[in-house]
Each structure stands twice: as C-alpha cells, then as structure tokens.
Design an enzyme around this catalytic site. Structure first.
Site, PDB file in Angstrom:
ATOM      1  N   HIS A  62       0.829  -1.208   0.000  1.00 33.78           N
ATOM      2  CA  HIS A  62       0.000   0.000   0.000  1.00 33.78           C
ATOM      3  C   HIS A  62       0.865   1.261   0.000  1.00 33.78           C
ATOM      4  CE1 HIS A  62       0.677  -0.684   4.324  1.00 33.78           C
ATOM      5  NE2 HIS A  62       0.467   0.603   4.484  1.00 33.78           N
ATOM      6  N   HIS A  64       1.048   5.411   1.436  1.00 27.26           N
ATOM      7  CA  HIS A  64       0.596   6.500   2.299  1.00 27.26           C
ATOM      8  C   HIS A  64       1.091   7.794   1.676  1.00 27.26           C
ATOM      9  CE1 HIS A  64      -0.666   4.341   5.976  1.00 27.26           C
ATOM     10  NE2 HIS A  64       0.222   3.434   5.572  1.00 27.26           N
ATOM     11  N   TYR A 125     -15.047  27.549  18.080  1.00 24.66           N
ATOM     12  CA  TYR A 125     -15.001  28.868  17.435  1.00 24.66           C
ATOM     13  C   TYR A 125     -16.373  29.242  16.872  1.00 24.66           C
ATOM     14  CZ  TYR A 125     -13.750  32.599  14.195  1.00 24.66           C
ATOM     15  OH  TYR A 125     -13.697  33.783  13.514  1.00 24.66           O
ATOM     16  N   GLN A 129     -19.487  32.317  18.389  1.00 24.76           N
ATOM     17  CA  GLN A 129     -19.514  33.534  17.559  1.00 24.76           C
ATOM     18  C   GLN A 129     -20.370  34.638  18.159  1.00 24.76           C
ATOM     19  OE1 GLN A 129     -17.712  34.403  14.546  1.00 24.76           O
ATOM     20  NE2 GLN A 129     -16.630  32.873  15.736  1.00 24.76           N
TER      21      GLN A 129
END
Length: 140
Positions: A62, A64, A125, A129
């Site tokens: 495989h 990555h 965050y 607000q």
C-alpha cells in the site's frame, strides 16, 4: 510543518489530504525498483498538477501520501489522478504487474482532510460567535 497559505483567483487556501490506497488483493508487489519508480511517478504527477507532497511512504502492499492540493480538486480527483497515472505507467514498465493481477490498485482508497486546527477548536469557534464582540459593536 510550516503553515503556508496559497493564493488563487478567488481567495486563499491551505488544503491537505492524507490518502492511502492498496495494491489489488493487498499483494506485496511494491518493492525494489517498482517502489522507486512509483515514488518518482507520484512526485512527477504532483508537480504537474501544482500539488505539494509533504510525506510519501511506499509500503510493499500500500501507499501512504500526505499532499497539499488546490481548492478545485476533490479528494476523489486527487486520489484517482495518482492511482490512474501510476497504474498505467507501472504496468507498461513492469510486465509482471500485468500478469499477476487484473489491475494494479484496489478500486478503493482512504482520504482524510488534514487541517492545522482540530475539529473541537473549529466547533468551539463557531459555537461562540455570538459571544464575541462584532467590529461595529453590535450583532447584525
């Protein structure tokens, strides 16, 4: 890794993906010269597209890849550009990859966006607000 924001005609971006894909049947065919050539091809495709490879590891069965890409390219597009190009070239250059497997890559892949902040940070965050003072001193 330093955060590097890129500009394009409609704004700025800092997009990165972690992509993992496997050889068909997880066969360990990505060794030696095949692995070296795969590394070269992945870097060439990234350069051609204007993408930046941050990290790349070719394992026996495989791959990555951690890559920064442009905002117009979806995760599936990025993965398929790498997989399609490398499959075609490697199977032409290494005939044993044709005889042992019907295709080089499995049809699936894993892709995850990679950001500079955590999900928790973004959620906090957004959730706070209304608690922040606006620039004009009032909420619109």
């Amino acid at each position: 890794m330093d955060r590097k924001v890129r500009q394009f005609s409609a704004g700025v971006h800092d997009l990165a993906l972690r992509i993992v894909w496997c050889a068909k049947y997880r066969r360990p065919v990505l060794g030696g010269r095949v692995a070296e050539r795969l590394d070269e091809l992945l870097r060439a495709k990234a350069e051609e597209r204007g993408w930046e490879i941050i990290t790349l590891e070719v394992m026996p069965d495989h791959v990555h890849l951690f890559v920064k890409h442009d905002p117009k390219s979806s995760a599936s597009y990025v993965a398929n550009q790498f997989k399609g190009f490398t499959s075609r070239v490697l199977r032409e250059e290494f005939p044993h990859l044709k005889s042992r497997m019907p295709t080089l890559w499995s049809s699936s892949y894993f892709a995850a966006s990679v950001g500079a902040v955590s999900v928790t940070t973004v959620q906090k965050y957004i959730d706070t607000q209304w608690e922040r003072p606006s620039k004009k001193g009032e909420r619109s």
